[in-house]
Write a protein that holds these residues in place. Structure first.
Motif, PDB file in Angstrom:
ATOM      1  N   GLU A 145       0.827  -1.214   0.000  1.00  0.00           N
ATOM      2  CA  GLU A 145       0.000   0.000   0.000  1.00  0.00           C
ATOM      3  C   GLU A 145       0.862   1.265   0.000  1.00  0.00           C
ATOM      4  O   GLU A 145       0.517   2.265  -0.632  1.00  0.00           O
ATOM      5  N   THR A 146       1.987   1.210   0.695  1.00  0.00           N
ATOM      6  CA  THR A 146       2.859   2.380   0.798  1.00  0.00           C
ATOM      7  C   THR A 146       3.664   2.608  -0.471  1.00  0.00           C
ATOM      8  O   THR A 146       3.768   3.741  -0.963  1.00  0.00           O
ATOM      9  N   PHE A 147       4.237   1.549  -1.010  1.00  0.00           N
ATOM     10  CA  PHE A 147       5.194   1.693  -2.114  1.00  0.00           C
ATOM     11  C   PHE A 147       4.694   1.157  -3.458  1.00  0.00           C
ATOM     12  O   PHE A 147       5.373   1.299  -4.462  1.00  0.00           O
ATOM     13  N   GLY A 148       3.508   0.528  -3.453  1.00  0.00           N
ATOM     14  CA  GLY A 148       2.899   0.123  -4.711  1.00  0.00           C
ATOM     15  C   GLY A 148       3.300  -1.225  -5.249  1.00  0.00           C
ATOM     16  O   GLY A 148       2.725  -1.686  -6.244  1.00  0.00           O
ATOM     17  N   ARG A 149       4.248  -1.894  -4.602  1.00  0.00           N
ATOM     18  CA  ARG A 149       4.702  -3.192  -5.094  1.00  0.00           C
ATOM     19  C   ARG A 149       5.570  -3.849  -4.025  1.00  0.00           C
ATOM     20  O   ARG A 149       5.874  -3.259  -2.993  1.00  0.00           O
ATOM     21  N   LEU A 150       6.000  -5.078  -4.285  1.00  0.00           N
ATOM     22  CA  LEU A 150       6.952  -5.764  -3.426  1.00  0.00           C
ATOM     23  C   LEU A 150       7.806  -6.670  -4.303  1.00  0.00           C
ATOM     24  O   LEU A 150       7.282  -7.459  -5.094  1.00  0.00           O
ATOM     25  N   ASP A 151       9.124  -6.546  -4.150  1.00  0.00           N
ATOM     26  CA  ASP A 151      10.059  -7.327  -4.955  1.00  0.00           C
ATOM     27  C   ASP A 151      10.950  -8.239  -4.125  1.00  0.00           C
ATOM     28  O   ASP A 151      11.405  -9.275  -4.612  1.00  0.00           O
ATOM     29  N   ILE A 152      11.217  -7.835  -2.885  1.00  0.00           N
ATOM     30  CA  ILE A 152      12.196  -8.532  -2.047  1.00  0.00           C
ATOM     31  C   ILE A 152      11.620  -8.694  -0.646  1.00  0.00           C
ATOM     32  O   ILE A 152      11.187  -7.716  -0.029  1.00  0.00           O
ATOM     33  N   LEU A 153      11.599  -9.924  -0.151  1.00  0.00           N
ATOM     34  CA  LEU A 153      11.212 -10.190   1.231  1.00  0.00           C
ATOM     35  C   LEU A 153      12.418 -10.751   1.968  1.00  0.00           C
ATOM     36  O   LEU A 153      12.998 -11.757   1.538  1.00  0.00           O
ATOM     37  N   VAL A 154      12.795 -10.104   3.064  1.00  0.00           N
ATOM     38  CA  VAL A 154      13.855 -10.621   3.926  1.00  0.00           C
ATOM     39  C   VAL A 154      13.226 -11.014   5.254  1.00  0.00           C
ATOM     40  O   VAL A 154      12.814 -10.149   6.041  1.00  0.00           O
ATOM     41  N   ASN A 155      13.114 -12.311   5.487  1.00  0.00           N
ATOM     42  CA  ASN A 155      12.563 -12.837   6.735  1.00  0.00           C
ATOM     43  C   ASN A 155      13.668 -12.832   7.787  1.00  0.00           C
ATOM     44  O   ASN A 155      14.422 -13.793   7.936  1.00  0.00           O
ATOM     45  N   ASN A 156      13.769 -11.735   8.509  1.00  0.00           N
ATOM     46  CA  ASN A 156      14.842 -11.586   9.481  1.00  0.00           C
ATOM     47  C   ASN A 156      14.374 -11.755  10.927  1.00  0.00           C
ATOM     48  O   ASN A 156      15.161 -12.151  11.781  1.00  0.00           O
ATOM     49  N   ALA A 157      13.120 -11.480  11.219  1.00  0.00           N
ATOM     50  CA  ALA A 157      12.643 -11.547  12.602  1.00  0.00           C
ATOM     51  C   ALA A 157      12.894 -12.934  13.183  1.00  0.00           C
ATOM     52  O   ALA A 157      12.658 -13.954  12.527  1.00  0.00           O
ATOM     53  N   GLY A 158      13.374 -12.968  14.386  1.00  0.00           N
ATOM     54  CA  GLY A 158      13.648 -14.253  15.023  1.00  0.00           C
ATOM     55  C   GLY A 158      13.915 -14.074  16.500  1.00  0.00           C
ATOM     56  O   GLY A 158      14.052 -12.971  17.003  1.00  0.00           O
TER      57      GLY A 158
END
Length: 253
Positions: free
Chosen positions: A87-100
């Motif tokens: 919604e903020t940036f209009g798209r998504l290209d890269i997901l980094v699953n860092n939370a742990g």
């Protein structure tokens, strides 16, 4: 000159979401992706002030960033963070699953709630965020999970649930890479060794155990991990998928 300013611009026009990025490894990744030209969303749970500082460091250098509150153990919040990024940036290209994270303690004293929290943060959040992201990722999308060398070698007692849950990310990565290959979406797992962060300082209790086991003889800085993340997120890594790559100073050799 700020280290966050756009340098080579490998990721200009891309949008990335980095979970759990208010400090430590996640914050370093977010700053580096922004430096390469990506617009970056980060999630945080209990450190809004730190998250704001990460965003400010990116935007003050001319980049685009937003912080989204999301407990990794809350599936709906994780989904909302993916949708909020789009919604903020209009798209998504890269997901980094860092939370742990997760509780450490003698195995026989851990509760089922401790186990469930470990699974929720370290496994379920990866599943949920990735599934939500796939509704938006196009050809050339990138999924990168930050695992841990503790999946392969736990040097001290009391880390059984953490080791178990981080080991699961390798299997998830290999299986999903095969499924997403026809869509030209890569899936990779980066396993850091000892890294100097607030939660795992280079002068902390575990350092006396980790450093002798690490040929490099020291902890890494979070920034030393980011070059590999940029490569895996960028255009030159399209033939790298299903991989688990250790950045550990030789800890697992």
């Amino acid at each position: 000159m700020s280290t966050t300013t756009t340098a080579r611009g490998q990721l200009v026009g891309k949008v990335a979401l980095v979970t759990g990025a208010s400090r430590g490894i996640g914050a370093a990744i977010a700053r580096r992706l922004a430096r390469e030209g990506a617009a970056v969303a980060i999630t945080y749970h209990s450190s809004p002030g730190h998250a704001d500082k990460v965003v400010e460091s990116i935007t003050s250098a001319g980049g685009k960033a937003v912080a989204i509150a999301a407990d990794a153990a809350d599936a709906e919040a994780v989904r909302a963070s993916v949708n909020g990024t789009v919604e903020t940036f209009g798209r998504l290209d890269i997901l980094v699953n860092n939370a742990g994270g997760g509780p450490f303690g003698p195995f026989e004293q851990l509760t089922v709630d401790d186990f469930d929290r470990s699974v929720a943060v370290n496994i379920r959040s990866v599943f949920v965020a990735t599934q939500a992201a796939l509704r938006h990722l196009g050809d050339g999308g990138r999924i990168i999970s930050i695992g841990s060398v503790f999946a392969e070698r736990m040097p001290v007692p009391n880390g059984t649930p953490y080791s178990l849950t981080k080991a699961a990310i390798g299997g998830f990565t290999r299986a999903l890479a095969r499924e997403l290959g026809p869509r030209a979406i890569t899936v990779n797992n980066v396993q850091p060794g000892p890294v100097d962060t607030d939660s795992n300082p280079a002068d902390g209790d575990i350092a006396s155990v980790m450093i002798p086991l690490t040929p490099a003889g020291r902890f890494a800085s979070p920034e030393e991990l980011t070059g590999l993340i940029v490569y895996l997120a960028g255009p030159e890594s399209g033939y790298v998928t299903g991989a688990t790559i250790n950045i550990d100073g030789g800890y697992t050799v």
